[in-house]
Design a protein around this motif. Structure first.
Motif, mmCIF file in Angstrom:
data_model
loop_
_atom_site.group_PDB
_atom_site.id
_atom_site.type_symbol
_atom_site.label_atom_id
_atom_site.label_comp_id
_atom_site.label_asym_id
_atom_site.label_seq_id
_atom_site.Cartn_x
_atom_site.Cartn_y
_atom_site.Cartn_z
ATOM 1 N N ILE A 22 2.008 3.953 -0.128
ATOM 2 C CA ILE A 22 0.941 4.389 -1.039
ATOM 3 C C ILE A 22 1.278 3.990 -2.470
ATOM 4 N N GLU A 23 2.548 4.132 -2.855
ATOM 5 C CA GLU A 23 2.976 3.703 -4.191
ATOM 6 C C GLU A 23 2.764 2.207 -4.374
ATOM 7 N N LEU A 24 3.090 1.424 -3.341
ATOM 8 C CA LEU A 24 2.884 -0.027 -3.410
ATOM 9 C C LEU A 24 1.395 -0.352 -3.517
ATOM 10 N N LEU A 25 0.559 0.358 -2.777
ATOM 11 C CA LEU A 25 -0.894 0.157 -2.882
ATOM 12 C C LEU A 25 -1.379 0.396 -4.308
ATOM 13 N N LYS A 26 -0.875 1.456 -4.936
ATOM 14 C CA LYS A 26 -1.275 1.771 -6.313
ATOM 15 C C LYS A 26 -0.821 0.686 -7.280
ATOM 16 N N LEU A 27 0.379 0.170 -7.082
ATOM 17 C CA LEU A 27 0.864 -0.914 -7.934
ATOM 18 C C LEU A 27 0.046 -2.185 -7.731
ATOM 19 N N LEU A 28 -0.309 -2.476 -6.482
ATOM 20 C CA LEU A 28 -1.161 -3.641 -6.210
ATOM 21 C C LEU A 28 -2.536 -3.465 -6.854
ATOM 22 N N ALA A 29 -3.063 -2.240 -6.797
ATOM 23 C CA ALA A 29 -4.379 -1.960 -7.386
ATOM 24 C C ALA A 29 -4.345 -2.012 -8.909
ATOM 25 N N SER A 30 -3.147 -1.909 -9.479
ATOM 26 C CA SER A 30 -3.042 -1.984 -10.934
ATOM 27 C C SER A 30 -3.153 -3.420 -11.435
ATOM 28 N N GLY A 31 -3.112 -4.385 -10.498
ATOM 29 C CA GLY A 31 -3.275 -5.781 -10.880
ATOM 30 C C GLY A 31 -1.970 -6.495 -11.145
ATOM 31 N N PHE A 59 -3.685 -2.459 7.491
ATOM 32 C CA PHE A 59 -5.048 -2.181 7.057
ATOM 33 C C PHE A 59 -6.029 -3.238 7.560
ATOM 34 N N ASN A 60 -5.543 -4.222 8.315
ATOM 35 C CA ASN A 60 -6.376 -5.292 8.849
ATOM 36 C C ASN A 60 -7.138 -5.996 7.724
ATOM 37 N N ALA A 61 -6.396 -6.361 6.680
ATOM 38 C CA ALA A 61 -6.986 -6.983 5.498
ATOM 39 C C ALA A 61 -6.581 -8.448 5.424
ATOM 40 N N SER A 62 -7.462 -9.263 4.857
ATOM 41 C CA SER A 62 -7.175 -10.694 4.747
ATOM 42 C C SER A 62 -6.843 -11.118 3.316
ATOM 43 N N SER A 63 -7.025 -10.225 2.355
ATOM 44 C CA SER A 63 -6.737 -10.542 0.963
ATOM 45 C C SER A 63 -6.390 -9.253 0.231
ATOM 46 N N ARG A 64 -5.905 -9.395 -0.993
ATOM 47 C CA ARG A 64 -5.563 -8.203 -1.769
ATOM 48 C C ARG A 64 -6.818 -7.389 -2.089
ATOM 49 N N LYS A 65 -7.913 -8.066 -2.385
ATOM 50 C CA LYS A 65 -9.171 -7.343 -2.639
ATOM 51 C C LYS A 65 -9.563 -6.521 -1.430
ATOM 52 N N ASP A 66 -9.459 -7.121 -0.281
ATOM 53 C CA ASP A 66 -9.801 -6.448 0.966
ATOM 54 C C ASP A 66 -8.879 -5.257 1.208
ATOM 55 N N LEU A 67 -7.600 -5.441 0.973
ATOM 56 C CA LEU A 67 -6.613 -4.374 1.145
ATOM 57 C C LEU A 67 -6.939 -3.178 0.249
ATOM 58 N N ILE A 68 -7.223 -3.444 -1.000
ATOM 59 C CA ILE A 68 -7.512 -2.368 -1.954
ATOM 60 C C ILE A 68 -8.831 -1.689 -1.612
ATOM 61 N N ARG A 69 -9.824 -2.467 -1.182
ATOM 62 C CA ARG A 69 -11.105 -1.876 -0.793
ATOM 63 C C ARG A 69 -10.923 -0.915 0.376
ATOM 64 N N ILE A 70 -10.172 -1.319 1.382
ATOM 65 C CA ILE A 70 -9.954 -0.479 2.556
ATOM 66 C C ILE A 70 -9.127 0.750 2.184
ATOM 67 N N HIS A 79 -10.489 5.415 -7.381
ATOM 68 C CA HIS A 79 -11.040 4.379 -8.261
ATOM 69 C C HIS A 79 -10.262 4.319 -9.569
ATOM 70 N N LYS A 80 -9.581 5.410 -9.941
ATOM 71 C CA LYS A 80 -8.776 5.434 -11.168
ATOM 72 C C LYS A 80 -7.533 4.553 -11.041
ATOM 73 N N ASP A 81 -7.070 4.341 -9.812
ATOM 74 C CA ASP A 81 -5.894 3.500 -9.588
ATOM 75 C C ASP A 81 -6.213 2.013 -9.758
ATOM 76 N N ILE A 82 -7.484 1.648 -9.630
ATOM 77 C CA ILE A 82 -7.888 0.243 -9.729
ATOM 78 C C ILE A 82 -8.160 -0.071 -11.200
ATOM 79 N N THR A 83 -7.283 -0.869 -11.790
ATOM 80 C CA THR A 83 -7.356 -1.133 -13.229
ATOM 81 C C THR A 83 -8.255 -2.339 -13.536
ATOM 82 N N ASN A 84 -8.547 -2.485 -14.812
ATOM 83 C CA ASN A 84 -9.337 -3.642 -15.252
ATOM 84 C C ASN A 84 -8.585 -4.944 -14.998
ATOM 85 N N LYS A 85 -7.262 -4.882 -15.087
ATOM 86 C CA LYS A 85 -6.458 -6.077 -14.819
ATOM 87 C C LYS A 85 -6.685 -6.547 -13.382
#
Length: 167
Positions: A22-31, A59-70, A79-85
């Motif tokens: 979960i921590e890694l997901l948050k870091l990935l979502a930070s850009g 998560f059966n994702a094919s890209s980082r965008k897909d991973l974060i969306r799932i 949604h607060k974890d997903i940064t503008n970056k």
């Protein structure tokens, strides 16, 4: 001893993730890039890369965008974890599209193409199922869909279609 798993019983897929994932997901979502994450966490780059690949599989994702969306859909990040970056790097077109105009622009055959490709159907089978003559015809169709959706590549087109719940 098994690690403590976080999961949400009301979710149909019941994806489980441990705290470090979960921590890694948050870091990935930070850009952050994988190298930046490695530096911040004090882990090796290859370790972070492998953990990210395992998240893609889980998560059966094919890209980082897909991973974060799932991950957002499943409740692991907000949604607060997903940064503008992150949005600038990976999700430029998503906010500008709306579902109604997307459905009108895409034909049933194009939607079927997106569905089949997102399911991992092989190119040879795609050509056959879509009634195309060649690999060149398949690539032409994919380019046409990308042009309609204003994306750089077909993976981005799949992500946009999934996020807009077209497929």
């Amino acid at each position: 001893m098994f690690p403590h798993y976080y999961h949400y019983p009301n979710k149909p897929n019941k994806i489980k993730a441990i705290k470090s994932q979960i921590e890694l997901l948050k870091l990935l979502a930070s850009g952050m890039t994988l190298r930046e994450i490695a530096e911040k966490t004090g882990k090796k780059y290859n370790n972070i890369k492998k953990r990210t690949q395992l998240l893609y599989l889980k998560f059966n994702a094919s890209s980082r965008k897909d991973l974060i969306r799932i991950a957002k859909k499943e409740g692991f990040i907000s949604h607060k974890d997903i940064t503008n970056k992150f949005r600038k790097r990976f999700a430029k077109n998503i906010e500008t599209l709306n579902t109604k105009s997307l459905k009108i622009e895409l034909t049933e055959r194009e939607i079927k193409h997106l569905q089949l490709k997102s399911q991992g159907v092989k190119q040879k089978d795609l050509i056959e199922q879509l009634g195309l003559w060649s690999y060149y015809g398949l690539k032409q169709k994919e380019f046409h869909i990308c042009t309609k959706l204003n994306c750089k590549n077909f993976l981005e087109a799949i992500f946009i279609a999934k996020s807009m719940e077209i497929i």
